[in-house]
Design an enzyme around this catalytic site. Sequence first.
Site, PDB file in Angstrom:
ATOM      1  N   ASP A  23     -63.778  63.995 -20.012  1.00  0.00           N
ATOM      2  CA  ASP A  23     -64.868  64.755 -20.643  1.00  0.00           C
ATOM      3  C   ASP A  23     -64.315  65.800 -21.621  1.00  0.00           C
ATOM      4  OD1 ASP A  23     -67.465  65.478 -21.161  1.00  0.00           O
ATOM      5  OD2 ASP A  23     -67.634  66.835 -19.450  1.00  0.00           O
ATOM      6  N   ARG A  27     -66.734  68.609 -27.541  1.00  0.00           N
ATOM      7  CA  ARG A  27     -66.475  70.054 -27.676  1.00  0.00           C
ATOM      8  C   ARG A  27     -65.122  70.314 -28.343  1.00  0.00           C
ATOM      9  NH1 ARG A  27     -67.173  71.339 -21.777  1.00  0.00           N
ATOM     10  NH2 ARG A  27     -67.237  69.072 -21.687  1.00  0.00           N
ATOM     11  N   ASN A  71     -74.785  56.885 -21.338  1.00  0.00           N
ATOM     12  CA  ASN A  71     -74.303  57.152 -22.704  1.00  0.00           C
ATOM     13  C   ASN A  71     -75.074  56.375 -23.778  1.00  0.00           C
ATOM     14  OD1 ASN A  71     -70.792  57.573 -21.777  1.00  0.00           O
ATOM     15  ND2 ASN A  71     -72.407  59.113 -22.026  1.00  0.00           N
TER      16      ASN A  71
HETATM   17  C1  FPP Z   1     -66.758  62.331 -23.034  1.00  0.00           C
HETATM   18  O1  FPP Z   1     -66.708  63.331 -24.012  1.00  0.00           O
HETATM   19  C2  FPP Z   1     -66.129  61.113 -23.511  1.00  0.00           C
HETATM   20  C3  FPP Z   1     -66.772  59.934 -23.747  1.00  0.00           C
HETATM   21  C4  FPP Z   1     -68.215  59.728 -23.541  1.00  0.00           C
HETATM   22  C5  FPP Z   1     -66.061  58.773 -24.249  1.00  0.00           C
HETATM   23  C6  FPP Z   1     -64.635  58.634 -23.810  1.00  0.00           C
HETATM   24  C7  FPP Z   1     -64.017  57.571 -24.628  1.00  0.00           C
HETATM   25  C8  FPP Z   1     -62.750  57.587 -25.122  1.00  0.00           C
HETATM   26  C9  FPP Z   1     -61.755  58.638 -24.830  1.00  0.00           C
HETATM   27  C10 FPP Z   1     -62.312  56.497 -25.999  1.00  0.00           C
HETATM   28  C11 FPP Z   1     -62.423  55.092 -25.459  1.00  0.00           C
HETATM   29  C12 FPP Z   1     -61.601  54.836 -24.281  1.00  0.00           C
HETATM   30  C13 FPP Z   1     -60.904  53.703 -24.031  1.00  0.00           C
HETATM   31  C14 FPP Z   1     -60.279  53.526 -22.690  1.00  0.00           C
HETATM   32  C15 FPP Z   1     -60.715  52.631 -25.008  1.00  0.00           C
HETATM   33  P1  FPP Z   1     -68.071  63.973 -24.498  1.00  0.00           P
HETATM   34  O2  FPP Z   1     -68.460  63.327 -25.788  1.00  0.00           O
HETATM   35  O3  FPP Z   1     -69.104  63.898 -23.433  1.00  0.00           O
HETATM   36  O4  FPP Z   1     -67.603  65.450 -24.742  1.00  0.00           O
HETATM   37  P2  FPP Z   1     -68.523  66.766 -24.667  1.00  0.00           P
HETATM   38  O5  FPP Z   1     -68.933  66.913 -23.229  1.00  0.00           O
HETATM   39  O6  FPP Z   1     -67.579  67.847 -25.108  1.00  0.00           O
HETATM   40  O7  FPP Z   1     -69.668  66.564 -25.608  1.00  0.00           O
END
Ligand code: FPP
Length: 256
Positions: A23, A27, A71
């Site tokens: 996560d 941010r 998501n």
């Molecule tokens: C959460 O950050 C992250 C995600 C929803 C996506 C995670 C995906 C990757 C790191 C790339 C793909 C992975 C692989 C294994 C190919 P957020 O967007 O919820 O962050 P925030 O809470 O700060 O808004």
Amino acid sequence: MNKDASPSSDDQPLPRHVAIVMDGNGRWALRRRLPRAAGHRAGIKSVRAIVEESVRQGIQALTLFAFSSENWHRPKSEVNLLMDLFMGTLRSEVNRLSEHGVRLRIIGERAAFPEKLRQRVAEVEKVTSANEAMLLQVAANYGGRWDIVQAARRLVADARAGRIAPEDVDEGIFSTRLSFPDLPDPDLFIRTGGEQRISNFLLWQSAYSEFYFSDLMWPDFDALAYREALADFAGRQRRFGLTGDQASIRAANGTS
Ligand code: FPP
């Protein structure tokens, strides 16, 4: 897979299975006045670093939460970007995974993914299927409640077909219908990004996981931060509902 606790190279107890909620990409980007997409791209670098460090440490299985059932409700442009990143990463990383002996498996409801992505996933799973150093599970369109419901559906179908009697269903049988019955439950559950919640990740399987929350945003979570989490885990006493004394005896006998 070894169901006993595995010692690390320096003889500290090492989790056999680590699960991570990655996560904080958004941010991380916003704090740098960058678009959220830049955070997701930067997150790929952390994925690579943590996969490689897991192999170096001798972790047997790593499960990463890449895309939750919820998501899909993000803006369409962000969903598309995450699909493209996923597709592109599978394409660019397959050789690297094999060089490190990593087998890839996707858990989650694949039917909702574009056909091209489903094909790519199947290909990478096939190409890496004989790799033995570590299993990397990427949870995509996964939700803990979904997993429990699909296990219940399978059991109902088995009962209807006469393959199982309802009174024989117990926790052991139930867990064989979940997404990864061949793995031990995660010993260590890490969440980055400063929030302290499960967010519908491995609800059943994390019943006795040790939780570790890091304030670092995922793109900043590197091998050093990961080793700190592993060291923290090594210092914990896992009691599984027993008293501290009972747990110590079980651990000394190698039965925990
Ligand atoms: C959460 O950050 C992250 C995600 C929803 C996506 C995670 C995906 C990757 C790191 C790339 C793909 C992975 C692989 C294994 C190919 P957020 O967007 O919820 O962050 P925030 O809470 O700060 O808004």
